[in-house]
Design a protein around this motif. Structure first.
Motif, short mmCIF file in Angstrom:
data_model
loop_
_atom_site.label_atom_id
_atom_site.label_comp_id
_atom_site.label_asym_id
_atom_site.label_seq_id
_atom_site.Cartn_x
_atom_site.Cartn_y
_atom_site.Cartn_z
N VAL A 71 0.83 -1.20 0.00
CA VAL A 71 0.00 0.00 0.00
C VAL A 71 0.87 1.25 0.00
N ILE A 72 1.85 1.29 0.89
CA ILE A 72 2.69 2.50 0.98
C ILE A 72 3.60 2.63 -0.23
N ALA A 73 4.05 1.49 -0.77
CA ALA A 73 4.89 1.53 -1.96
C ALA A 73 4.11 2.10 -3.15
N GLY A 74 2.80 1.87 -3.16
CA GLY A 74 1.97 2.36 -4.24
C GLY A 74 1.41 3.75 -4.00
N GLY A 75 1.83 4.39 -2.90
CA GLY A 75 1.40 5.76 -2.62
C GLY A 75 0.07 5.85 -1.91
N GLY A 76 -0.42 4.74 -1.37
CA GLY A 76 -1.73 4.73 -0.72
C GLY A 76 -1.72 5.12 0.74
#
Length: 328
Positions: A71-76
Motif C-alpha cells: 500500500v505504501i509503496a503504491g502511494g496509498g
C-alpha cells in the motif's frame, strides 16, 4: 472602487490565511481490520489529539488481502503499521521501509495447542501439524523452527505447516495440533468456543526467546529527507501515543470508540474490551524503538539456516529522528 478593492483584498487574505492554517494530511494504513489492536489511533482521532497537533488523519483498515508494504509503496499511505519481520523482509526486497516509532514493546504472538494432542514442549513439535498465518506473519514462526532445528516441510522429524486462515477453526476442528494466536485476540476466540484454559498449552514467543517486534510505524526512507515530513510524523507519533495512554487508562471507553469506527459491525464490546486490556500489557512507556529489541529481532530473522527471513544485516531500517523530535 476603493471599498470594493479592499473587500476583495480582505477576502484574498482570508483565503490565504485559511490555506496556511489547513491541517497537514496523514493517511495511516492499519495491518489488520478495525479492532482494539489499533485503539490508540482511533482514540487520538476521536479525542481530537490529532486535530490539536494540526493533523487531518485518515485511518484505513486492513484485511486478509491488504499488505501494508504494498500500500505504501503504491502511494496509498504516508505511514503504515507492520510487524518488523515483514517490514525488514519487504525492505530487503526493495520497499525502503524505515521504522520511525515502536509503540508495542512486547510480542503478543503465541502457539496454542490442545493438551489432548500430547504437545507439552517444543520437543513434541516434530511430526505435528501447526497452523501458521502468512501475509508476512509467518516469519517469526519460521525463525523459531530454524532455531529449534525443526524442518517445516513435514515428515516425522519436521512439522507440517497448515496455512491458517485468520480464525481458530483448525484447532476447533482438530485439523491442527497447534495454531497461531495472539494474546489479545484468537486465544480468547478459542476460550469463547468453549475450550477451557486448562485444556490448552500455550507457547508465548516472548517466553521462548524468539519474540520479534510487532505493530511498529513505518514510512518510506526518501520521505525522511524532508524536514516538513519529519515534523508531521513527530506530531503524529506524539498524538498517537497520547491516544494510546488514554486507551490504556480507559479500556472500556477505548473499546467503544473502536466499535464506533467498525463499519463492518463484526466486533463485540466484550471482545474489544478484553482485547484492549491485553494490548495494554504490550505497550511501551515510549514510542522510541529499543535498539536491543531491534537487534534481537534482526538476529532471529538472520538465523534461518539455509532459508533465513533476511539474508543480511539491514542498514538504515530504523531511526530515532521522529521520536527525538516528538515530546512524549
Amino acid at each position: 472602487m476603493k471599498k470594493l478593492f479592499a473587500t476583495a483584498l480582505g477576502l484574498s487574505f482570508g483565503l490565504t490565511s485559511f490555506s496556511a492554517m489547513a491541517a497537514d494530511e496523514v493517511t495511516l494504513q492499519l495491518k489488520w481490520v478495525t479492532q482494539a489492536q489499533f485503539a490508540g489511533y482511533y482514540v487520538a482521532l476521536d479525542k481530537g489529539f490529532y486535530e490539536e497537533a494540526d493533523l487531518d488523519v485518515t485511518i484505513n483498515p486492513g484485511g486478509p488481502d491488504i499488505a501494508p508494504p504494498q500500500v505504501i509503496a503504491g502511494g496509498g499511505a504516508d505511514v503504515i503499521i507492520d510487524w518488523m519481520p515483514s517490514a525488514l523482509a519487504s525492505r530487503e526486497k526493495g520497499v525502503p521501509l524505515v521504522n520511525i516509532a515502536q509503540p508495542f514493546a512486547k510480542s503478543g504472538m503465541m502457539l496454542t495447542c490442545l493438551k489432548e494432542t500430547g504437545v507439552a514442549s517444543p520437543d513434541d513439535f516434530p511430526g505435528r501439524t501447526l497452523g501458521v498465518w502468512f501475509f508476512g506473519n509467518e516469519y517469526p514462526f519460521l525463525s523459531w523452527m530454524s532455531k529449534l532445528g525443526i524442518p517445516t516441510d513435514g515428515g516425522d522429524k519436521g512439522v507440517t505447516v497448515l496455512k491458517q486462515g485468520f480464525n481458530v477453526d483448525p484447532l476447533l476442528q482438530k485439523q491442527a495440533d497447534c495454531i497461531s494466536t495472539m494474546t489479545y485476540n484468537e486465544y480468547w476466540q478459542v476460550i469463547d468456543a468453549g475450550i477451557s484454559a486448562d485444556d490448552l498449552k500455550v507457547f508465548k514467543y516472548e517466553d521462548q526467546g524468539v519474540a520479534t517486534l510487532e505493530d511498529g510505524l513505518y514510512v518510506l526512507e526518501d520521505n525522511l529527507k524532508d524536514p516538513a515530513f519529519v515534523d508531521k510524523m513527530a506530531r503524529f507519533v506524539e498524538a498517537s501515543m497520547k491516544g494510546w495512554m488514554y486507551a490504556k487508562e480507559n479500556p472500556e471507553e477505548a473499546a467503544g470508540i473502536v466499535l464506533d469506527n467498525d463499519a463492518t459491525g463484526a466486533q463485540t464490546e466484550k471482545h474489544q474490551v478484553r482485547m484492549m486490556t491485553e494490548i495494554a500489557k504490550l505497550l511501551g512507556d515510549s514510542a522510541a524503538l529499543d535498539e536491543a529489541a531491534y537487534q534481537r529481532t534482526v538476529d532471529s530473522l538472520l538465523s534461518g539456516g539455509s532459508d533465513p527471513v533476511i539474508t543480511k544485516e539491514p542498514e538504515g531500517a530504523w531511526t530515532h529522528v521522529v521520536t527525538d523530535k516528538a515530546s512524549m
